[in-house]
Design a protein around this motif. Structure first.
Motif, PDB file in Angstrom:
ATOM      1  N   ILE A 119       4.646   3.269  -1.294  1.00  0.00           N
ATOM      2  CA  ILE A 119       5.887   4.022  -1.459  1.00  0.00           C
ATOM      3  C   ILE A 119       6.267   4.709  -0.146  1.00  0.00           C
ATOM      4  CG2 ILE A 119       6.928   6.000  -2.643  1.00  0.00           C
ATOM      5  CD1 ILE A 119       5.082   5.183  -5.078  1.00  0.00           C
ATOM      6  N   GLU A 120       5.273   5.302   0.532  1.00  0.00           N
ATOM      7  CA  GLU A 120       5.532   5.984   1.804  1.00  0.00           C
ATOM      8  C   GLU A 120       6.054   5.011   2.864  1.00  0.00           C
ATOM      9  OE1 GLU A 120       1.879   7.820   2.883  1.00  0.00           O
ATOM     10  OE2 GLU A 120       1.975   9.352   1.302  1.00  0.00           O
ATOM     11  N   LEU A 121       5.572   3.770   2.829  1.00  0.00           N
ATOM     12  CA  LEU A 121       5.986   2.772   3.820  1.00  0.00           C
ATOM     13  C   LEU A 121       7.199   1.955   3.365  1.00  0.00           C
ATOM     14  CD1 LEU A 121       2.500   1.398   4.998  1.00  0.00           C
ATOM     15  CD2 LEU A 121       3.971   3.046   6.161  1.00  0.00           C
ATOM     16  N   ASN A 122       7.795   2.377   2.236  1.00  0.00           N
ATOM     17  CA  ASN A 122       8.972   1.691   1.690  1.00  0.00           C
ATOM     18  C   ASN A 122       8.712   0.219   1.363  1.00  0.00           C
ATOM     19  OD1 ASN A 122      10.797   3.943   1.809  1.00  0.00           O
ATOM     20  ND2 ASN A 122      10.853   3.674   4.028  1.00  0.00           N
ATOM     21  N   LYS A 123       7.502  -0.056   0.904  1.00  0.00           N
ATOM     22  CA  LYS A 123       7.174  -1.403   0.442  1.00  0.00           C
ATOM     23  C   LYS A 123       7.525  -1.512  -1.045  1.00  0.00           C
ATOM     24  CE  LYS A 123       4.791  -2.543   4.279  1.00  0.00           C
ATOM     25  NZ  LYS A 123       4.888  -3.752   5.082  1.00  0.00           N
ATOM     26  N   PRO A 124       8.244  -2.541  -1.464  1.00  0.00           N
ATOM     27  CA  PRO A 124       8.524  -2.712  -2.894  1.00  0.00           C
ATOM     28  C   PRO A 124       7.227  -2.774  -3.691  1.00  0.00           C
ATOM     29  CG  PRO A 124       9.850  -4.216  -1.573  1.00  0.00           C
ATOM     30  CD  PRO A 124       8.855  -3.590  -0.639  1.00  0.00           C
ATOM     31  N   LEU A 125       7.181  -2.011  -4.771  1.00  0.00           N
ATOM     32  CA  LEU A 125       5.962  -1.878  -5.568  1.00  0.00           C
ATOM     33  C   LEU A 125       6.220  -2.418  -6.971  1.00  0.00           C
ATOM     34  CD1 LEU A 125       3.059  -0.663  -5.578  1.00  0.00           C
ATOM     35  CD2 LEU A 125       4.087   1.486  -6.333  1.00  0.00           C
ATOM     36  N   TYR A 126       5.301  -3.271  -7.442  1.00  0.00           N
ATOM     37  CA  TYR A 126       5.452  -3.922  -8.742  1.00  0.00           C
ATOM     38  C   TYR A 126       4.185  -3.756  -9.571  1.00  0.00           C
ATOM     39  CZ  TYR A 126       9.371  -6.311  -6.461  1.00  0.00           C
ATOM     40  OH  TYR A 126      10.537  -6.590  -5.780  1.00  0.00           O
ATOM     41  N   VAL A 127       4.343  -3.770 -10.888  1.00  0.00           N
ATOM     42  CA  VAL A 127       3.193  -3.702 -11.793  1.00  0.00           C
ATOM     43  C   VAL A 127       3.387  -4.699 -12.928  1.00  0.00           C
ATOM     44  CG1 VAL A 127       2.701  -1.284 -11.275  1.00  0.00           C
ATOM     45  CG2 VAL A 127       4.228  -1.850 -13.175  1.00  0.00           C
ATOM     46  N   ARG A 143      -0.448  -2.392 -22.349  1.00  0.00           N
ATOM     47  CA  ARG A 143      -0.405  -1.550 -23.532  1.00  0.00           C
ATOM     48  C   ARG A 143      -0.771  -0.105 -23.173  1.00  0.00           C
ATOM     49  NH1 ARG A 143      -3.927  -5.210 -27.651  1.00  0.00           N
ATOM     50  NH2 ARG A 143      -5.312  -5.114 -25.849  1.00  0.00           N
ATOM     51  N   ILE A 144      -0.365   0.830 -23.995  1.00  0.00           N
ATOM     52  CA  ILE A 144      -0.686   2.244 -23.777  1.00  0.00           C
ATOM     53  C   ILE A 144      -2.198   2.415 -23.737  1.00  0.00           C
ATOM     54  CG2 ILE A 144      -0.615   4.538 -24.840  1.00  0.00           C
ATOM     55  CD1 ILE A 144       2.164   3.823 -25.899  1.00  0.00           C
ATOM     56  N   GLY A 145      -2.674   3.129 -22.711  1.00  0.00           N
ATOM     57  CA  GLY A 145      -4.099   3.423 -22.575  1.00  0.00           C
ATOM     58  C   GLY A 145      -4.896   2.371 -21.852  1.00  0.00           C
ATOM     59  N   GLU A 146      -4.291   1.200 -21.553  1.00  0.00           N
ATOM     60  CA  GLU A 146      -5.044   0.119 -20.911  1.00  0.00           C
ATOM     61  C   GLU A 146      -5.018   0.209 -19.386  1.00  0.00           C
ATOM     62  OE1 GLU A 146      -5.483  -3.959 -23.484  1.00  0.00           O
ATOM     63  OE2 GLU A 146      -3.846  -3.790 -22.059  1.00  0.00           O
ATOM     64  N   SER A 147      -3.922   0.652 -18.832  1.00  0.00           N
ATOM     65  CA  SER A 147      -3.776   0.714 -17.373  1.00  0.00           C
ATOM     66  C   SER A 147      -2.939   1.956 -17.069  1.00  0.00           C
ATOM     67  CB  SER A 147      -3.101  -0.560 -16.848  1.00  0.00           C
ATOM     68  OG  SER A 147      -2.975  -0.526 -15.436  1.00  0.00           O
ATOM     69  N   THR A 148      -3.583   3.110 -17.170  1.00  0.00           N
ATOM     70  CA  THR A 148      -2.855   4.383 -17.132  1.00  0.00           C
ATOM     71  C   THR A 148      -2.134   4.601 -15.805  1.00  0.00           C
ATOM     72  OG1 THR A 148      -4.939   5.452 -16.498  1.00  0.00           O
ATOM     73  CG2 THR A 148      -4.325   5.524 -18.837  1.00  0.00           C
ATOM     74  N   GLY A 149      -2.695   4.077 -14.717  1.00  0.00           N
ATOM     75  CA  GLY A 149      -2.075   4.245 -13.410  1.00  0.00           C
ATOM     76  C   GLY A 149      -0.763   3.496 -13.289  1.00  0.00           C
ATOM     77  N   THR A 150      -0.777   2.216 -13.645  1.00  0.00           N
ATOM     78  CA  THR A 150       0.451   1.429 -13.519  1.00  0.00           C
ATOM     79  C   THR A 150       1.511   1.893 -14.520  1.00  0.00           C
ATOM     80  OG1 THR A 150      -0.398  -0.308 -14.996  1.00  0.00           O
ATOM     81  CG2 THR A 150      -0.767  -0.583 -12.633  1.00  0.00           C
ATOM     82  N   ASN A 151       1.088   2.302 -15.712  1.00  0.00           N
ATOM     83  CA  ASN A 151       2.055   2.820 -16.678  1.00  0.00           C
ATOM     84  C   ASN A 151       2.679   4.126 -16.183  1.00  0.00           C
ATOM     85  OD1 ASN A 151       1.786   0.700 -18.459  1.00  0.00           O
ATOM     86  ND2 ASN A 151       0.304   1.736 -19.779  1.00  0.00           N
ATOM     87  N   PHE A 152       1.892   4.930 -15.483  1.00  0.00           N
ATOM     88  CA  PHE A 152       2.421   6.165 -14.892  1.00  0.00           C
ATOM     89  C   PHE A 152       3.454   5.842 -13.807  1.00  0.00           C
ATOM     90  CE2 PHE A 152       2.282   9.445 -11.572  1.00  0.00           C
ATOM     91  CZ  PHE A 152       2.624  10.574 -12.314  1.00  0.00           C
ATOM     92  N   GLU A 212       7.355   7.126 -13.878  1.00  0.00           N
ATOM     93  CA  GLU A 212       7.946   7.900 -12.787  1.00  0.00           C
ATOM     94  C   GLU A 212       8.973   7.097 -11.982  1.00  0.00           C
ATOM     95  OE1 GLU A 212       7.248  11.246 -12.083  1.00  0.00           O
ATOM     96  OE2 GLU A 212       6.359  11.074 -14.094  1.00  0.00           O
ATOM     97  N   LYS A 213       9.219   5.860 -12.430  1.00  0.00           N
ATOM     98  CA  LYS A 213      10.177   4.963 -11.741  1.00  0.00           C
ATOM     99  C   LYS A 213       9.800   4.730 -10.273  1.00  0.00           C
ATOM    100  CE  LYS A 213      14.128   5.962 -14.759  1.00  0.00           C
ATOM    101  NZ  LYS A 213      13.341   6.639 -15.796  1.00  0.00           N
ATOM    102  N   LYS A 214       8.485   4.647 -10.044  1.00  0.00           N
ATOM    103  CA  LYS A 214       7.969   4.376  -8.700  1.00  0.00           C
ATOM    104  C   LYS A 214       7.721   2.892  -8.483  1.00  0.00           C
ATOM    105  CE  LYS A 214       7.404   8.809  -7.586  1.00  0.00           C
ATOM    106  NZ  LYS A 214       8.186   9.465  -6.518  1.00  0.00           N
ATOM    107  N   ALA A 215       7.686   2.131  -9.572  1.00  0.00           N
ATOM    108  CA  ALA A 215       7.395   0.694  -9.481  1.00  0.00           C
ATOM    109  C   ALA A 215       8.310  -0.072 -10.426  1.00  0.00           C
ATOM    110  CB  ALA A 215       5.937   0.419  -9.820  1.00  0.00           C
TER     111      ALA A 215
END
Length: 258
Positions: free
Chosen positions: A165-173, A177-186, A190-193
């Motif tokens: 995000i800091e380097l303005n690289k497009p980020l995808y995930v 399901r809920i609870g399976e990948s808490t980082g990518t769901n976050f 937050e509309k970061k990916a």
């Protein structure tokens, strides 16, 4: 095969980092640095669903002429490299005369010979814990887009996502399901990916999409065959395809995964 020092022209890929590498060592095919490059990173403890998605996505990127960048770690990293071989660049936190992790030795040696390996460290350097985070910044800087396949909130992959995000690289995930990948769901919350919900559409943003040609062995397995039948006709290919995540051996039978 001894490692060599990368020429300064290629260090330009890393110039936007706060602490760009002063020197990089390599083994393998430098032509891969001239191709479009997308990072696929994520958890060492990925789910079967994530593994199947990573194999499908990395394979489609390879077939479309895009190089997959990753870190050679257990889980997502090495799965992405296997599926993208030989269109893969592994960036390592150890010297290239050391193999880490040993579990991935066969594939890492294949990267050295058929793909490309990079490292900041001299040949016999043994990595410290913090070296892996330092290594991750090189993966992000080298890639024009970053896919985080699966990650917990407090993980190295999330640190890499922050840097992307800091380097303005497009980020995808990937969708989870809920609870399976808490980082990518976050990151989605937050509309970061952006969400990858169609692999062809995603790859099509970067190149013309080419999928696998018809595979005689997979077509044979789709009919519903036993391991013994497949071994009798195709031998070691059965185990090669299992390692590559194309089939699953379930008791006496084979199931096609892609």
């Amino acid at each position: 095969m001894e490692s060599k020092i990368l020429s300064d022209e290629f260090l330009e890929f890393f110039k936007d980092l706060k602490k760009p590498p002063k020197k990089l060592y390599y083994k393998g095919n430098l032509e891969l640095l001239k191709k479009r490059k997308i990072a696929i990173i994520g958890s060492r403890r990925m789910s079967v669903y994530t593994k199947n998605c990573v194999f499908s996505l990395a394979n489609m990127l390879k077939n479309s002429g895009i190089c997959v960048v990753s870190g050679g770690a257990l889980g997502v990293d090495i799965s992405a490299s296997i599926a993208a071989m030989p269109y893969t660049i592994g960036i390592f936190a150890n010297g290239l005369n050391q193999i880490y992790p040993k579990t991935n030795e066969k594939i890492i040696k294949q990267i050295y010979q058929e793909a490309l390996a990079l490292s900041e460290y001299e040949e016999n350097y043994i990595p410290k814990k913090y070296d892996f985070l330092l290594r991750n910044r090189l993966i992000i800087a080298l890639s024009e887009a970053v896919v985080v396949a699966q990650a917990d909130v407090n993980s190295g992959s999330m640190q890499s996502a922050k840097l992307a995000i800091e380097l303005n690289k497009p980020l995808y995930v990937l969708p989870h399901r809920i609870g399976e990948s808490t980082g990518t769901n976050f990151l989605l919350k937050e509309k970061k990916a952006e969400l990858i919900y169609d692999f062809k559409e995603f790859v099509g943003q970067f190149a013309k999409v080419y999928e696998d040609k018809q595979d005689e062995f997979l077509d044979f397995c789709k009919k519903g065959v036993s391991v013994d039948e497949a071994l009798a006709l195709y031998g070691e290919k059965v185990y090669e395809y299992e390692l590559e995540g194309k089939i699953s051996i379930e008791g006496l039978w084979i199931r096609v995964l892609k």
